[in-house]
Design an enzyme around this catalytic site. Structure first.
Site, PDB file in Angstrom:
ATOM      1  N   ALA A  14      12.872  -4.888  -9.297  1.00 24.33           N
ATOM      2  CA  ALA A  14      13.823  -4.797  -8.175  1.00 24.33           C
ATOM      3  C   ALA A  14      13.632  -3.475  -7.441  1.00 24.33           C
ATOM      4  O   ALA A  14      14.572  -2.890  -6.922  1.00 24.33           O
ATOM      5  CB  ALA A  14      15.252  -4.946  -8.687  1.00 24.33           C
ATOM      6  N   GLY A  15      12.395  -2.996  -7.431  1.00 26.58           N
ATOM      7  CA  GLY A  15      12.076  -1.754  -6.724  1.00 26.58           C
ATOM      8  C   GLY A  15      11.944  -2.004  -5.234  1.00 26.58           C
ATOM      9  O   GLY A  15      12.539  -2.943  -4.685  1.00 26.58           O
ATOM     10  N   GLY A  18      10.299  -5.582  -4.546  1.00 25.56           N
ATOM     11  CA  GLY A  18      11.110  -6.691  -5.050  1.00 25.56           C
ATOM     12  C   GLY A  18      12.408  -6.837  -4.276  1.00 25.56           C
ATOM     13  O   GLY A  18      12.790  -7.950  -3.881  1.00 25.56           O
ATOM     14  N   ARG A  86       1.430   2.984  -6.808  1.00 22.43           N
ATOM     15  CA  ARG A  86       0.459   4.056  -6.581  1.00 22.43           C
ATOM     16  C   ARG A  86       1.086   5.329  -6.053  1.00 22.43           C
ATOM     17  O   ARG A  86       1.963   5.295  -5.207  1.00 22.43           O
ATOM     18  CB  ARG A  86      -0.568   3.585  -5.544  1.00 22.43           C
ATOM     19  N   ARG A 155      -2.397  -6.913   8.200  1.00 21.90           N
ATOM     20  CA  ARG A 155      -2.741  -5.556   8.660  1.00 21.90           C
ATOM     21  C   ARG A 155      -3.846  -5.626   9.721  1.00 21.90           C
ATOM     22  O   ARG A 155      -3.759  -4.985  10.762  1.00 21.90           O
ATOM     23  CB  ARG A 155      -3.202  -4.706   7.461  1.00 21.90           C
ATOM     24  N   HIS A 179      -8.485  -7.408  -3.648  1.00 22.45           N
ATOM     25  CA  HIS A 179      -7.513  -6.597  -2.911  1.00 22.45           C
ATOM     26  C   HIS A 179      -7.763  -5.133  -3.253  1.00 22.45           C
ATOM     27  O   HIS A 179      -7.009  -4.480  -3.933  1.00 22.45           O
ATOM     28  CB  HIS A 179      -6.097  -6.999  -3.327  1.00 22.45           C
TER      29      HIS A 179
HETATM   30  N1  APR Z   1      10.211  -5.259 -16.515  1.00 26.19           N
HETATM   31  C1  APR Z   1      10.906  -5.348 -15.351  1.00 26.19           C
HETATM   32  N2  APR Z   1      10.822  -4.435 -14.370  1.00 26.19           N
HETATM   33  C2  APR Z   1       9.998  -3.408 -14.560  1.00 26.19           C
HETATM   34  C3  APR Z   1       9.246  -3.246 -15.748  1.00 26.19           C
HETATM   35  C4  APR Z   1       9.383  -4.244 -16.749  1.00 26.19           C
HETATM   36  N3  APR Z   1       8.706  -4.178 -17.897  1.00 26.19           N
HETATM   37  N4  APR Z   1       8.537  -2.104 -15.626  1.00 26.19           N
HETATM   38  C5  APR Z   1       8.818  -1.578 -14.431  1.00 26.19           C
HETATM   39  N5  APR Z   1       9.702  -2.344 -13.781  1.00 26.19           N
HETATM   40  C6  APR Z   1      10.310  -2.137 -12.480  1.00 26.19           C
HETATM   41  C7  APR Z   1      10.673  -0.690 -12.192  1.00 26.19           C
HETATM   42  O1  APR Z   1      11.874  -0.314 -12.843  1.00 26.19           O
HETATM   43  C8  APR Z   1      10.809  -0.686 -10.678  1.00 26.19           C
HETATM   44  O2  APR Z   1      12.142  -0.920 -10.256  1.00 26.19           O
HETATM   45  O3  APR Z   1       9.392  -2.453 -11.431  1.00 26.19           O
HETATM   46  C9  APR Z   1       9.923  -1.864 -10.248  1.00 26.19           C
HETATM   47  C10 APR Z   1       8.760  -1.428  -9.369  1.00 26.19           C
HETATM   48  O4  APR Z   1       9.289  -0.957  -8.193  1.00 26.19           O
HETATM   49  P1  APR Z   1       8.704   0.289  -7.395  1.00 26.19           P
HETATM   50  O5  APR Z   1       8.420   1.390  -8.352  1.00 26.19           O
HETATM   51  O6  APR Z   1       9.624   0.555  -6.249  1.00 26.19           O
HETATM   52  O7  APR Z   1       7.286  -0.218  -6.908  1.00 26.19           O
HETATM   53  P2  APR Z   1       6.940  -1.140  -5.632  1.00 26.19           P
HETATM   54  O8  APR Z   1       6.648  -0.277  -4.467  1.00 26.19           O
HETATM   55  O9  APR Z   1       7.952  -2.207  -5.482  1.00 26.19           O
HETATM   56  O10 APR Z   1       5.546  -1.768  -6.098  1.00 26.19           O
HETATM   57  C11 APR Z   1       5.484  -2.682  -7.179  1.00 26.19           C
HETATM   58  O11 APR Z   1       3.702  -3.957  -6.196  1.00 26.19           O
HETATM   59  O12 APR Z   1       2.423  -3.564  -4.298  1.00 26.19           O
HETATM   60  C12 APR Z   1       2.472  -3.465  -5.678  1.00 26.19           C
HETATM   61  O13 APR Z   1       1.105  -1.533  -6.134  1.00 26.19           O
HETATM   62  C13 APR Z   1       2.413  -2.023  -6.146  1.00 26.19           C
HETATM   63  O14 APR Z   1       2.046  -2.572  -8.435  1.00 26.19           O
HETATM   64  C14 APR Z   1       2.995  -2.129  -7.516  1.00 26.19           C
HETATM   65  C15 APR Z   1       4.059  -3.210  -7.331  1.00 26.19           C
END
Ligand code: APR
Length: 312
Positions: A14-15, A18, A86, A155, A179
């Site tokens: 839910a980052g 998500g 990243r 893009r 990708h």
């Molecule tokens: N189970 C559930 N959620 C998880 C877990 C897990 N085991 N490990 C990490 N997370 C959650 C983190 O807590 C965070 O909220 O995944 C979320 C990732 O969110 P962001 O850090 O904001 O990353 P985001 O920019 O959304 O990118 C996520 O997508 O585009 C790709 O390269 C990017 O691999 C990355 C992914």
């Protein structure tokens, strides 16, 4: 008649990506949404916030947040965005070891609870994470697909439209391969208003746009210190819609190749027909020698990353 139910979309992670995906899916009324994350309270808070936008925006979608995979049961779609993103100076491969464990665990927690779902992977390094989800789920290849080409081509379309000063709606483009920085923007299959872009732009300009597309993700990481999320999540929303509304869209997606394009056993970006049954067909294109060489180089990169995964 059995009561008609809304589709159910699980989004793991839910980052930035998500949560923004949840926003697009709710606004488009694609179904009820379950946001899952390991962080306690965060998916619940974001879900409640988004739910409270419904009366203003006028969408009917139930949005819930949870840390419990039991709530994901019987989803039609599982989107995996969970993982580390990243940071400046990191390649997508740097994420390999960390995200392997996360994507495997997430797939094992979701797939058995939603055995008929289509899994859409977004976590990087994308093509390899698709293999991780495919193996961990045991799903047939049509029901595991990765988002890469929709983003890479949107893009490319954006840059072409900006350069020509025309509506992006009239610009179509295709990007093949993995990708990563070795992706293959297909100039020959890119059009503005049905006109090949090679008729509208000089070669040097096209080459500049191709390079900018290849490093499009890195450009954003360098600017803001973290990964892009608006366009990546919009790309996934388009794929979710293609599946749930059985639209049979032709979209460039990461699909498991079993002989197509001379490749076997790896996920790579190719044009597919995406509909209710997931990847319903892989469309094979005739490639020029140069395009084939670039595609094969990109697939070699994917294969090398795949070889770095632990066995099992
Ligand atoms: N189970 C559930 N959620 C998880 C877990 C897990 N085991 N490990 C990490 N997370 C959650 C983190 O807590 C965070 O909220 O995944 C979320 C990732 O969110 P962001 O850090 O904001 O990353 P985001 O920019 O959304 O990118 C996520 O997508 O585009 C790709 O390269 C990017 O691999 C990355 C992914």
């Amino acid at each position: 008649m059995a009561p008609i139910k809304r589709h159910k979309i699980t989004i793991v992670g839910a980052g930035a990506t998500g949560a923004t995906l949840a926003h697009w899916c709710a606004a488009k009324e694609l179904g009820d949404i379950v946001l899952v994350d390991v962080v306690e309270g965060m998916p619940q808070g974001k879900a409640l916030d988004l739910q409270q936008a419904a009366p203003v925006e006028g969408f009917d979608a139930r949005v819930t947040g949870t840390n419990d995979y039991a709530e994901t049961a019987d989803s039609d779609i599982i989107v995996i965005t969970a993982g580390a993103a990243r940071k400046p100076g990191m390649s997508r491969d740097d994420l390999l070891g960390i995200n392997y464990k996360i994507v495997k665990a997430v797939t094992e927690a979701t797939a058995p609870r939603s055995p008929e779902a289509v899994i859409i992977v977004l976590t990087n390094p994308l093509d390899v994470m698709c293999s991780v989800a495919h193996r961990a789920s045991g799903f047939p290849r049509n029901r595991v697909v990765g988002q890469s080409g929709v983003l890479d081509s949107t893009r490319f379309r954006t840059f072409i439209a900006m350069e020509l000063g025309v509506s992006c709606e009239d610009v179509t483009a295709l990007v093949l391969g993995g990708h990563g920085d070795s992706m293959v923007p297909m100039v020959r299959y890119s059009y503005a208003g049905g006109i090949p872009i090679e008729r509208l732009l000089p070669r040097e300009t096209i080459e500049r746009l191709v390079e900018r597309t290849r490093f499009g993700g890195g450009e954003i990481v360098n600017l803001m210190g973290s990964s892009a999320f608006y366009a990546p999540s919009a790309a996934v929303a388009q794929m979710v819609e293609a599946v749930l509304r059985d639209r049979k869209r032709i979209l460039p997606c990461a699909a498991l190749l079993e002989g197509e394009y001379g490749q076997r056993g790896i996920f790579a970006g190719v044009p597919v027909v995406l509909g209710g049954d997931g990847v319903e067909r892989v469309i094979e294109l005739d490639l020029t020698n140069e395009e084939r060489a670039a595609f094969e180089a990109s697939c070699r990169d994917v294969r090398e990353s795949l070889a770095k995964l632990p066995a099992g």
